[in-house]
Write a protein that holds these residues in place. Sequence first.
Motif, mmCIF file in Angstrom:
data_model
loop_
_atom_site.group_PDB
_atom_site.id
_atom_site.type_symbol
_atom_site.label_atom_id
_atom_site.label_comp_id
_atom_site.label_asym_id
_atom_site.label_seq_id
_atom_site.Cartn_x
_atom_site.Cartn_y
_atom_site.Cartn_z
ATOM 1 N N VAL A 83 0.875 -1.369 -0.025
ATOM 2 C CA VAL A 83 -0.138 -0.062 -0.108
ATOM 3 C C VAL A 83 0.675 1.190 -0.112
ATOM 4 O O VAL A 83 0.616 2.191 -0.937
ATOM 5 N N THR A 84 1.960 1.384 1.033
ATOM 6 C CA THR A 84 2.634 2.488 1.169
ATOM 7 C C THR A 84 3.274 2.995 -0.333
ATOM 8 O O THR A 84 3.359 4.209 -0.502
ATOM 9 N N PRO A 85 3.810 2.203 -1.076
ATOM 10 C CA PRO A 85 4.538 2.571 -2.121
ATOM 11 C C PRO A 85 3.264 3.264 -3.094
ATOM 12 O O PRO A 85 3.880 3.998 -4.090
ATOM 13 N N LYS A 86 2.379 2.987 -3.219
ATOM 14 C CA LYS A 86 1.226 3.720 -3.975
ATOM 15 C C LYS A 86 0.678 4.767 -3.583
ATOM 16 O O LYS A 86 0.650 5.782 -4.306
ATOM 17 N N VAL A 87 0.381 5.074 -2.423
ATOM 18 C CA VAL A 87 -0.312 6.125 -1.647
ATOM 19 C C VAL A 87 0.267 6.549 -0.418
ATOM 20 O O VAL A 87 -0.531 7.318 0.210
ATOM 21 N N GLY A 88 1.392 6.044 -0.032
ATOM 22 C CA GLY A 88 1.988 6.721 1.230
ATOM 23 C C GLY A 88 2.232 8.087 1.280
ATOM 24 O O GLY A 88 2.131 8.724 2.559
ATOM 25 N N ASP A 89 2.856 8.668 0.258
ATOM 26 C CA ASP A 89 2.993 10.231 0.208
ATOM 27 C C ASP A 89 1.567 11.130 0.187
ATOM 28 O O ASP A 89 1.757 12.179 0.449
ATOM 29 N N LYS A 90 0.366 10.445 -0.030
ATOM 30 C CA LYS A 90 -0.729 11.182 -0.110
ATOM 31 C C LYS A 90 -1.287 11.460 1.239
ATOM 32 O O LYS A 90 -1.199 10.853 2.334
ATOM 33 N N LEU A 91 -1.904 12.675 1.497
ATOM 34 C CA LEU A 91 -2.451 13.123 2.704
ATOM 35 C C LEU A 91 -3.478 12.263 2.978
ATOM 36 O O LEU A 91 -4.183 12.072 2.080
ATOM 37 N N LEU A 92 -3.592 11.653 4.085
ATOM 38 C CA LEU A 92 -4.615 10.873 4.582
ATOM 39 C C LEU A 92 -6.136 11.400 4.352
ATOM 40 O O LEU A 92 -7.100 10.636 4.062
ATOM 41 N N GLN A 93 -6.353 12.644 4.627
ATOM 42 C CA GLN A 93 -7.697 13.117 4.386
ATOM 43 C C GLN A 93 -8.011 13.233 2.847
ATOM 44 O O GLN A 93 -9.231 13.646 2.502
ATOM 45 N N LYS A 94 -6.978 13.112 1.760
ATOM 46 C CA LYS A 94 -7.269 13.355 0.324
ATOM 47 C C LYS A 94 -7.408 11.998 -0.148
ATOM 48 O O LYS A 94 -7.647 11.938 -1.147
ATOM 49 N N LEU A 95 -7.073 10.943 0.406
ATOM 50 C CA LEU A 95 -7.226 9.615 0.266
ATOM 51 C C LEU A 95 -8.612 9.149 -0.295
ATOM 52 O O LEU A 95 -9.733 9.384 0.440
ATOM 53 N N ARG A 96 -8.948 8.831 -1.844
ATOM 54 C CA ARG A 96 -10.113 8.425 -2.148
ATOM 55 C C ARG A 96 -10.345 6.988 -2.401
ATOM 56 O O ARG A 96 -9.204 6.230 -2.627
ATOM 57 N N SER A 97 -11.554 6.718 -2.650
ATOM 58 C CA SER A 97 -11.754 5.138 -3.105
ATOM 59 C C SER A 97 -11.225 4.809 -4.388
ATOM 60 O O SER A 97 -10.751 3.600 -4.411
ATOM 61 N N THR A 98 -11.053 5.804 -5.167
ATOM 62 C CA THR A 98 -10.382 5.201 -6.675
ATOM 63 C C THR A 98 -8.875 4.927 -6.387
ATOM 64 O O THR A 98 -8.708 4.251 -6.890
ATOM 65 N N ASP A 99 -8.337 5.579 -5.124
ATOM 66 C CA ASP A 99 -6.721 5.423 -5.258
ATOM 67 C C ASP A 99 -6.714 3.993 -4.584
ATOM 68 O O ASP A 99 -5.818 3.152 -4.861
ATOM 69 N N ILE A 100 -7.840 3.702 -3.876
ATOM 70 C CA ILE A 100 -7.672 2.165 -3.083
ATOM 71 C C ILE A 100 -8.122 1.180 -4.220
ATOM 72 O O ILE A 100 -7.454 0.105 -4.468
ATOM 73 N N ASP A 101 -8.958 1.414 -5.361
ATOM 74 C CA ASP A 101 -9.101 0.753 -6.482
ATOM 75 C C ASP A 101 -8.066 0.498 -7.108
ATOM 76 O O ASP A 101 -8.009 -0.839 -7.731
ATOM 77 N N ASP A 102 -7.183 1.598 -7.494
ATOM 78 C CA ASP A 102 -5.953 1.120 -8.342
ATOM 79 C C ASP A 102 -4.960 0.352 -7.690
ATOM 80 O O ASP A 102 -4.392 -0.581 -8.331
ATOM 81 N N ILE A 103 -4.919 0.300 -6.191
ATOM 82 C CA ILE A 103 -4.070 -0.650 -5.389
ATOM 83 C C ILE A 103 -4.424 -2.070 -5.743
ATOM 84 O O ILE A 103 -3.715 -2.742 -5.946
ATOM 85 N N TYR A 104 -5.877 -2.019 -5.460
ATOM 86 C CA TYR A 104 -6.333 -3.500 -5.700
ATOM 87 C C TYR A 104 -6.110 -4.196 -6.906
ATOM 88 O O TYR A 104 -5.799 -5.389 -7.032
#
Length: 400
Positions: A83-104
């Motif tokens: 997970v961290t390599p994909k969205v680790g630098d992203k602000l927690l409050q800016k994390l979106r469901s589409t970001d998670i979809d891309d990880i999965y």
Amino acid sequence: MRYRINGKMQSQTMPEGTTRAEARTKLTELVDARNKGNAVETSKLTVAQWFERWIELGAPGRRRERVGQRTLERYEELLRVHVTPKVGDKLLQKLRSTDIDDIYAGLEDVIAPRTARHVHSVFNASLGTALRTGLIAANPMEKVVRIPRPDAKPVVADIDDDDGDQEFDDHSEGLTEAELATLVEGFRPSGLYPIVALAASTGARRNELLALRWADLDVEKKTLDIRRALDRSAPTEKFKLAFKPPKTARGRRTVDLDDATIEMLLGEKRRLQRLVAGIPDGVDVDLSLVKLPAKALMFPAVPDTGNALVLTAPRVPRNVSKEFRRRADLLKFGIKLHTLRGIHATALLDAGMPVDLVAQRIGDDPAVVLRNYSKRKRSKDAKERLANTLTALAASFLKS
């Protein structure tokens, strides 16, 4: 948009293209949440920073309980690697469901479905804690389009799961008594021999075996008390080897031993007594005079050259698993140490022992034992016994 929470100025930037009416509606929602005490203060906390904080807190879930150190490191590993390599630098409050979809979507081609599901469970738990503690206003996981399924067709093999927490870890065909004897005998030249022999005769987990003390053995009653387990699969700078109670109440148990197993263990104890007292093999002395420490382990760590043997120092579990797999491969068996647990349970069930007694012996839930047993291929001996039983049964009512 700017508004205040407890006198502190907050700001939120709306996406490009937002109309004034939409911005006004959003601002009204934010102010309403503030008035109800549900407002979330603006934070620069990144996803990676939140993961680190969550792990330090003990990875609490809905029950707000800390998990064991072994599980904690597994959680940290899953998040750090996947997970961290994909969205680790992203602000927690800016994390979106589409970001998670891309990880999965990216996980489908690199890890097994069961591991992908574990990633989801840990990721979701961490975000759930962030929501409950007021770090985010909503859990983006609730809008994820597709959650990994553990029963999907696997793409690649899963990572090593020889952690002592998994149960019947494969569906390989059971070994006959002769094959099991050949396997165990093949380890006799190895320092792992007593561990392998005890695993085969008790079905105990690896981390339970490595935490056994001589005080747990009752020779007169022919029993072995399992009261603890190692809490780490491998020591790291952050997580050290330690002992913990069994994972469940069922794990705390007393196991009956046969005479051959007891004699094997006493032979190992005599070997350690000679090492401690510096008595060479072949010298006839009364070893009962050589006392071992109260917390002396049955299978202590093998010291490096030049270092003294410390009977209370545990072996590194993962190294034990690797060494077992290496030698098992040389013996043409190709199984893991943990597989002996399933082989032991399968052999007892094949022999007709009630499932509740088998579950009690290996410290597991009877339903889990039965479910996993149904997935395994039966041993050749069991198939022959079944055929003989059916033949005798049919003959009893099909007399000519």
